[in-house]
Write a protein that holds these residues in place. Structure first.
Motif, PDB file in Angstrom:
ATOM      1  N   ARG A   1      42.794  87.291  64.222  1.00 61.79           N
ATOM      2  CA  ARG A   1      41.985  87.273  63.004  1.00 61.79           C
ATOM      3  C   ARG A   1      41.908  88.674  62.402  1.00 61.79           C
ATOM      4  O   ARG A   1      41.673  89.644  63.116  1.00 61.79           O
ATOM      5  CB  ARG A   1      40.575  86.788  63.313  1.00 61.79           C
ATOM      6  CG  ARG A   1      40.524  85.361  63.743  1.00 61.79           C
ATOM      7  CD  ARG A   1      39.125  84.953  64.098  1.00 61.79           C
ATOM      8  NE  ARG A   1      39.124  83.586  64.584  1.00 61.79           N
ATOM      9  CZ  ARG A   1      38.096  83.013  65.163  1.00 61.79           C
ATOM     10  NH1 ARG A   1      36.968  83.675  65.342  1.00 61.79           N
ATOM     11  NH2 ARG A   1      38.183  81.757  65.572  1.00 61.79           N
TER      12      ARG A   1
ATOM     13  N   VAL B   1      38.707  79.026  60.741  1.00 61.21           N
ATOM     14  CA  VAL B   1      39.160  80.406  60.676  1.00 61.21           C
ATOM     15  C   VAL B   1      40.473  80.491  61.428  1.00 61.21           C
ATOM     16  O   VAL B   1      40.557  80.106  62.597  1.00 61.21           O
ATOM     17  CB  VAL B   1      38.118  81.369  61.296  1.00 61.21           C
ATOM     18  CG1 VAL B   1      38.635  82.796  61.264  1.00 61.21           C
ATOM     19  CG2 VAL B   1      36.798  81.257  60.567  1.00 61.21           C
ATOM     20  N   ALA B   2      41.506  80.959  60.759  1.00 56.22           N
ATOM     21  CA  ALA B   2      42.829  81.044  61.371  1.00 56.22           C
ATOM     22  C   ALA B   2      42.893  82.207  62.347  1.00 56.22           C
ATOM     23  O   ALA B   2      42.276  83.247  62.149  1.00 56.22           O
ATOM     24  CB  ALA B   2      43.891  81.213  60.288  1.00 56.22           C
TER      25      ALA B   2
ATOM     26  N   ALA C   1      38.650  86.273  56.747  1.00 50.81           N
ATOM     27  CA  ALA C   1      38.960  85.291  55.713  1.00 50.81           C
ATOM     28  C   ALA C   1      39.048  83.896  56.313  1.00 50.81           C
ATOM     29  O   ALA C   1      39.497  83.712  57.434  1.00 50.81           O
ATOM     30  CB  ALA C   1      40.287  85.645  55.041  1.00 50.81           C
ATOM     31  N   THR C   2      38.596  82.904  55.562  1.00 51.96           N
ATOM     32  CA  THR C   2      38.703  81.512  55.993  1.00 51.96           C
ATOM     33  C   THR C   2      39.758  80.810  55.155  1.00 51.96           C
ATOM     34  O   THR C   2      40.122  81.270  54.081  1.00 51.96           O
ATOM     35  CB  THR C   2      37.355  80.774  55.848  1.00 51.96           C
ATOM     36  OG1 THR C   2      36.942  80.846  54.487  1.00 51.96           O
ATOM     37  CG2 THR C   2      36.303  81.386  56.741  1.00 51.96           C
ATOM     38  N   GLU C   3      40.210  79.675  55.670  1.00 49.49           N
ATOM     39  CA  GLU C   3      41.259  78.916  54.958  1.00 49.49           C
ATOM     40  C   GLU C   3      40.685  78.202  53.772  1.00 49.49           C
ATOM     41  O   GLU C   3      39.569  77.835  53.695  1.00 49.49           O
ATOM     42  CB  GLU C   3      41.887  77.902  55.907  1.00 49.49           C
ATOM     43  CG  GLU C   3      42.646  78.565  57.019  1.00 49.49           C
ATOM     44  CD  GLU C   3      43.248  77.570  57.992  1.00 49.49           C
ATOM     45  OE1 GLU C   3      42.860  76.383  58.015  1.00 49.49           O
ATOM     46  OE2 GLU C   3      44.118  77.985  58.751  1.00 49.49           O
TER      47      GLU C   3
ATOM     48  N   ASP D   1      42.141  90.095  56.249  1.00 51.13           N
ATOM     49  CA  ASP D   1      43.081  89.552  55.255  1.00 51.13           C
ATOM     50  C   ASP D   1      43.712  88.246  55.698  1.00 51.13           C
ATOM     51  O   ASP D   1      44.694  87.804  55.096  1.00 51.13           O
ATOM     52  CB  ASP D   1      44.174  90.583  54.969  1.00 51.13           C
ATOM     53  CG  ASP D   1      43.606  91.859  54.368  1.00 51.13           C
ATOM     54  OD1 ASP D   1      42.661  91.753  53.565  1.00 51.13           O
ATOM     55  OD2 ASP D   1      44.107  92.940  54.699  1.00 51.13           O
ATOM     56  N   GLY D   2      43.208  87.645  56.750  1.00 55.23           N
ATOM     57  CA  GLY D   2      43.790  86.405  57.263  1.00 55.23           C
ATOM     58  C   GLY D   2      44.507  86.655  58.584  1.00 55.23           C
ATOM     59  O   GLY D   2      44.610  87.789  59.052  1.00 55.23           O
TER      60      GLY D   2
END
Length: 98
Positions: free
Chosen positions: A56, A25-26, A96-98, A59-60
């Protein structure tokens, strides 16, 4: 019970939560960023200290200074006010995850 018995028992304990092997997770949680600040805090001080932090969002990851550019609050009186303002700007929900 000896020290070696306690050490053996500690090794046999499984983790309380199993971590998955999914995508990373970014960014970092806004609560973690907020914990590094002192309150009350001016918006400009927050940007100077933590503006380059990627947080985080649903939407990213987004840079905190970009998020706070949309905030109309010049002074955050408390940690909870800061977190609520950021969540109001970026939304709440699954990340959102990468």
């Amino acid at each position: 019970m000896s020290d070696t018995d306690e050490a053996e028992e500690a090794e046999d304990v499984e983790p309380a939560v199993e971590l998955g092997e999914g995508p990373d997770v970014a960014g970092e949680p806004i609560a973690r960023v907020a914990s590094r600040l002192t309150w009350p805090a001016k918006r400009s001080d927050v940007v100077n200290q933590e503006g380059d932090a990627a947080i985080r969002t649903p939407d990213g990851a987004r840079d905190l200074d970009d998020v706070l550019a949309d905030a109309e609050v010049p002074l955050f009186e408390s940690r909870s006010e800061f977190v609520a303002t950021v969540e109001e700007l970026v939304g709440r929900g699954p990340v959102a995850t990468e």
